[in-house]
Design a protein around this motif. Structure first.
Motif, mmCIF file in Angstrom:
data_model
loop_
_atom_site.group_PDB
_atom_site.id
_atom_site.type_symbol
_atom_site.label_atom_id
_atom_site.label_comp_id
_atom_site.label_asym_id
_atom_site.label_seq_id
_atom_site.Cartn_x
_atom_site.Cartn_y
_atom_site.Cartn_z
ATOM 1 N N PHE A 460 8.087 -17.132 -23.202
ATOM 2 C CA PHE A 460 6.438 -16.741 -23.011
ATOM 3 C C PHE A 460 6.668 -15.903 -21.886
ATOM 4 O O PHE A 460 5.713 -14.692 -21.571
ATOM 5 C CB PHE A 460 5.550 -17.723 -23.044
ATOM 6 N N CYS A 461 6.982 -16.587 -20.653
ATOM 7 C CA CYS A 461 7.061 -16.060 -19.377
ATOM 8 C C CYS A 461 7.697 -14.559 -19.335
ATOM 9 O O CYS A 461 7.226 -13.521 -18.800
ATOM 10 C CB CYS A 461 7.455 -16.947 -18.409
ATOM 11 N N ARG A 462 8.883 -14.429 -20.134
ATOM 12 C CA ARG A 462 9.722 -13.222 -20.038
ATOM 13 C C ARG A 462 8.725 -12.433 -20.868
ATOM 14 O O ARG A 462 8.655 -11.093 -20.292
ATOM 15 C CB ARG A 462 10.800 -13.486 -20.620
ATOM 16 N N GLU A 463 8.264 -12.724 -21.937
ATOM 17 C CA GLU A 463 7.486 -11.519 -22.711
ATOM 18 C C GLU A 463 6.058 -11.212 -22.078
ATOM 19 O O GLU A 463 5.722 -10.024 -22.626
ATOM 20 C CB GLU A 463 7.285 -12.340 -24.124
ATOM 21 N N ASN A 464 5.402 -11.948 -21.273
ATOM 22 C CA ASN A 464 4.209 -11.768 -20.994
ATOM 23 C C ASN A 464 3.879 -11.835 -19.571
ATOM 24 O O ASN A 464 2.591 -11.284 -19.007
ATOM 25 C CB ASN A 464 3.248 -12.852 -21.439
ATOM 26 N N GLY A 465 4.751 -12.144 -18.607
ATOM 27 C CA GLY A 465 4.631 -12.018 -17.090
ATOM 28 C C GLY A 465 4.212 -10.746 -16.822
ATOM 29 O O GLY A 465 4.937 -9.584 -17.042
ATOM 30 N N ALA A 466 3.670 -10.535 -15.603
ATOM 31 C CA ALA A 466 3.181 -9.359 -14.965
ATOM 32 C C ALA A 466 2.859 -9.337 -13.635
ATOM 33 O O ALA A 466 2.894 -10.359 -13.001
ATOM 34 C CB ALA A 466 1.825 -8.618 -15.804
ATOM 35 N N THR A 467 2.929 -8.140 -12.966
ATOM 36 C CA THR A 467 3.026 -8.326 -11.539
ATOM 37 C C THR A 467 1.572 -8.732 -11.201
ATOM 38 O O THR A 467 0.516 -8.664 -11.949
ATOM 39 C CB THR A 467 3.009 -6.654 -10.731
ATOM 40 N N ILE A 468 1.299 -9.529 -10.100
ATOM 41 C CA ILE A 468 0.189 -9.660 -9.498
ATOM 42 C C ILE A 468 -0.233 -8.536 -8.315
ATOM 43 O O ILE A 468 -1.145 -8.852 -7.281
ATOM 44 C CB ILE A 468 -0.181 -10.975 -9.334
ATOM 45 N N PHE A 469 0.555 -7.639 -8.230
ATOM 46 C CA PHE A 469 0.426 -6.204 -7.359
ATOM 47 C C PHE A 469 0.792 -6.772 -5.828
ATOM 48 O O PHE A 469 0.067 -6.208 -5.210
ATOM 49 C CB PHE A 469 -1.265 -6.099 -7.460
ATOM 50 N N HIS A 470 1.935 -7.237 -5.621
ATOM 51 C CA HIS A 470 2.343 -7.418 -4.233
ATOM 52 C C HIS A 470 3.764 -7.115 -3.816
ATOM 53 O O HIS A 470 4.408 -7.834 -3.332
ATOM 54 C CB HIS A 470 1.958 -8.965 -3.919
ATOM 55 N N PRO A 471 4.034 -5.914 -4.230
ATOM 56 C CA PRO A 471 5.351 -5.611 -4.081
ATOM 57 C C PRO A 471 5.705 -5.366 -2.541
ATOM 58 O O PRO A 471 4.874 -4.838 -1.870
ATOM 59 C CB PRO A 471 5.671 -4.159 -4.839
ATOM 60 N N SER A 472 6.827 -6.016 -2.148
ATOM 61 C CA SER A 472 7.070 -5.937 -0.712
ATOM 62 C C SER A 472 8.578 -6.008 -0.255
ATOM 63 O O SER A 472 9.311 -6.221 -0.953
ATOM 64 C CB SER A 472 6.384 -7.397 -0.083
ATOM 65 N N GLY A 473 8.844 -5.782 1.092
ATOM 66 C CA GLY A 473 10.258 -6.255 1.393
ATOM 67 C C GLY A 473 10.843 -5.076 1.448
ATOM 68 O O GLY A 473 12.299 -5.242 2.021
ATOM 69 N N THR A 474 10.771 -3.949 1.231
ATOM 70 C CA THR A 474 11.727 -3.124 1.118
ATOM 71 C C THR A 474 12.216 -1.988 2.263
ATOM 72 O O THR A 474 13.078 -1.153 2.131
ATOM 73 C CB THR A 474 11.191 -1.833 0.145
ATOM 74 N N ALA A 475 11.641 -2.584 3.392
ATOM 75 C CA ALA A 475 12.222 -1.937 4.832
ATOM 76 C C ALA A 475 12.234 -3.198 5.536
ATOM 77 O O ALA A 475 11.441 -2.810 6.603
ATOM 78 C CB ALA A 475 11.166 -0.837 5.016
ATOM 79 N N LYS A 476 12.644 -3.923 5.270
ATOM 80 C CA LYS A 476 12.645 -5.142 6.123
ATOM 81 C C LYS A 476 12.793 -5.278 7.586
ATOM 82 O O LYS A 476 13.565 -4.498 8.314
ATOM 83 C CB LYS A 476 13.860 -6.033 5.434
ATOM 84 N N MET A 477 11.989 -6.113 8.094
ATOM 85 C CA MET A 477 12.030 -6.244 9.382
ATOM 86 C C MET A 477 13.132 -7.490 9.847
ATOM 87 O O MET A 477 13.092 -8.337 9.358
ATOM 88 C CB MET A 477 10.624 -6.838 10.190
ATOM 89 N N GLY A 478 13.880 -6.932 11.117
ATOM 90 C CA GLY A 478 15.014 -7.984 11.463
ATOM 91 C C GLY A 478 15.749 -7.786 12.362
ATOM 92 O O GLY A 478 15.537 -6.498 13.261
#
Length: 580
Positions: A460-478
């Motif tokens: 069910f989770c695989r078939e219905n899961g969706a974003t809650i609109f929080h993509p992050s992390g793709t230019a990481k601080m470090g």
């Protein structure tokens, strides 16, 4: 003729509006803000419940889709992103959440000095006007309103009572650094209207002669002189234009488009850039990697009483009532949005004492966020894992800056993420079955009570899961020796000069909750960094001796306070700076 500004800010969203406002505030520096979308004039932007109308509007929404995700039955997941002044803060669910204290302490532990909770707290307080009043963790002088929901709802009260019966305490404030509890969310609203970053930060700054706002202006790439970021090439009304940056180019295009711009401009993984014959300005293998998002699972229940927003929306009298409440009193469901009820608690019983899931409870139901409501009395329990372990990536598909990048979230890629998903669904059912909620629940519509085994729930989770609109992390601080780090702790891009990234892409790890307020805090800090460094160059804001101590958290606190005083003084002394 060449076109110049001291600072060129790319993206007029949650972070970009803050940067444009703060950098132009003292009157010393010219600022140009480029926004790919239109001005935020659409009425549905400003009515809190209106994001159901903007969720699929291509004029205001990028409407991205991920690549097929093998963990999600090869589905392509819809990822809405704001495409207007205010960015995603103009189309989001208005939830006012900072995250947990430990989120920021973890950032500092990863080698990012000055990003612990106590370091970030002054900026959280600076940005907000919270109706809970001033205090050790809250401010009342900032531009962004944090508004408590003024009216109680029978369903939300029942949810809180059910959580109490399961051992989760009631909370009246989820923004002290300790989120555990059940209660009502605060919202980014002001007098019944949305308080986006454009409303909070940009509107008061529009009159400044040293601030120029260009809408319908989509950035194409960063232009370099050697390794110095010198300009932005952009398209506006069919014409290709260039704006030169005397001091800095600041990318605030979000976790999807900031890394895309870096890659298109020759900053990224050399092997990827060579596939498209893009000259490598500087190799940073972490650009576009470390992609994280909150994956939500929506359980839908039929309610035994006609007390839901579904009921109001199904009749003309209900719609008229809602409209009049908003028009006359700036109240009612239109002024609140969809999700009112909040729970932060543990779904897994393991050694981590921090809440590991978040609930958004809505007094309506639809097949997907922003979709058409059902023709029955319904409510929605949405549960998400707060700190997912799964990591995805984002990569350009071509040299065309107007083609969306390839986005692979890799949801549910780790065993812990899968266990948390299953536990979250079971916890949701526990809440629905607990009093006083149980007496209001007529039946479980989705997934349905025939879904019982762990395997069935995971499907069910695989078939219905969706974003809650929080993509992050793709230019990481470090730290610089971290092969995946893209920016340093002052958000400057490694290996080049005059280029900063300021948005959710710099998060090393995803915060435990909604990302809008943390991004605004990040931008407040970045503006202080940029002004401090500019002042060091021309001697007008801070002394060279003070700059030598700028790495200490205590110094950064002092700078935040001093900048507010110096900016006001500089504005009086220097006057307005016209754009060239």
């Amino acid at each position: 003729m060449d076109d110049y500004a001291d600072f060129v800010v790319v993206g007029g969203g949650s972070a970009g509006c803050v940067m444009a406002s703060r950098l132009s505030e003292n009157g010393k520096y010219s600022v140009c803000l480029l926004e790919a979308g239109p001005a935020d004039r659409n009425m549905w932007i400003h009515i809190p419940i209106g994001y159901g109308k903007t969720m699929f509007n291509p004029r205001l929404n990028w409407g991205f889709y991920t690549d097929p995700d093998h963990n999600m039955l090869d589905r392509r997941i819809y990822w809405p992103r704001g495409k207007t002044l205010g960015g995603s803060s103009s189309i989001n669910g208005l939830i006012y959440i900072r995250g947990q204290k430990e989120d920021y302490d973890h950032w500092a532990q990863l080698g990012n000095p000055g990003w612990g909770w106590e370091d970030c707290l002054p900026y959280f307080r600076k940005l907000e006007n919270n109706d809970l009043g001033p205090g050790p963790t809250h401010g009342t002088d900032g531009p962004l309103n944090a508004t408590s929901i003024p009216t109680r709802h029978e369903l939300v009260d029942a949810l809180i009572g059910a959580a109490n019966s399961l051992g989760v305490p009631t909370s009246k404030d989820f923004n002290t650094g300790d989120q555990r509890g059940a209660g009502y969310y605060q919202l980014t609203t002001r007098n019944g209207r949305r308080c986006s970053s454009a409303v909070a930060y940009l509107n008061p700054a529009r009159h400044r002669p040293n601030l120029r706002i260009e809408t319908e202006a989509q950035a194409m790439r960063v232009l370099f002189r050697g390794t110095k970021a010198s300009a932005i090439q952009y398209r506006q009304h069919g014409k290709i234009k260039t704006i030169n940056a005397r001091r800095e180019v600041i990318l605030c295009a979000g976790a999807l488009q900031s890394p895309q711009l870096l890659q298109l401009s020759g900053v990224g993984n050399a092997s990827l850039l060579k596939q498209f014959n893009i000259p490598v300005v500087h190799e940073l293998k972490g650009v576009g990697e470390n992609l994280q998002d909150h994956l939500q699972f929506r359980l839908i229940y039929e309610v035994s009483k006609p007390i839901t927003t579904n009921d109001l929306l199904r009749s003309w009298t209900g719609k008229a009532k809602m409209g009049l409440q908003w028009a006359l009193l700036r109240g009612g469901p239109l002024a609140i949005g969809i999700n009112q009820g909040a729970i932060f608690c543990n779904a897994l019983s393991d050694t981590d004492p921090r809440p590991d899931v978040q609930f958004h409870f809505g007094t309506l139901s639809a097949d997907m966020a922003g979709g058409k409501v059902h023709d029955f009395s319904g409510c929605t329990f949405s549960v998400c894992q707060l700190r997912p372990e799964s990591r995805g990536h984002l990569r350009i598909r071509s040299t065309d800056p107007f083609e969306a990048p390839a986005m692979q979230p890799n949801y549910l890629d780790t065993e812990r993420d899968r266990r948390t998903a299953i536990a979250g669904v079971r916890l949701t059912r526990g809440l629905a079955d607990a009093q006083p909620m149980q007496s209001l629940m007529k039946g479980e519509i989705k997934p349905g009570r025939d879904v019982q085994t762990d395997d069935d729930i995971l499907h069910f989770c695989r078939e219905n899961g969706a974003t809650i609109f929080h993509p992050s992390g793709t230019a990481k601080m470090g730290q610089e020796d971290d092969p995946m780090a893209v920016v340093d702790h002052r958000l400057r891009v490694y290996g080049v000069q005059g280029l900063r990234v300021v948005d959710a892409s710099i998060m090393p790890t995803l915060v435990s909750g909604n990302t809008n307020v943390p991004v605004i805090m990040i931008a407040e800090r970045a503006a202080a960094f940029a002004l401090e460094e500019a002042g060091t160059e021309d001697g007008s804001i801070v002394s060279t001796a003070a700059a030598a101590n700028a790495e200490s958290p205590a110094h950064e606190h002092a700078v935040a306070a001093r900048l507010q005083q110096n900016q006001a003084q500089a504005c009086n002394e220097s006057g307005a700076l016209q754009m060239t």
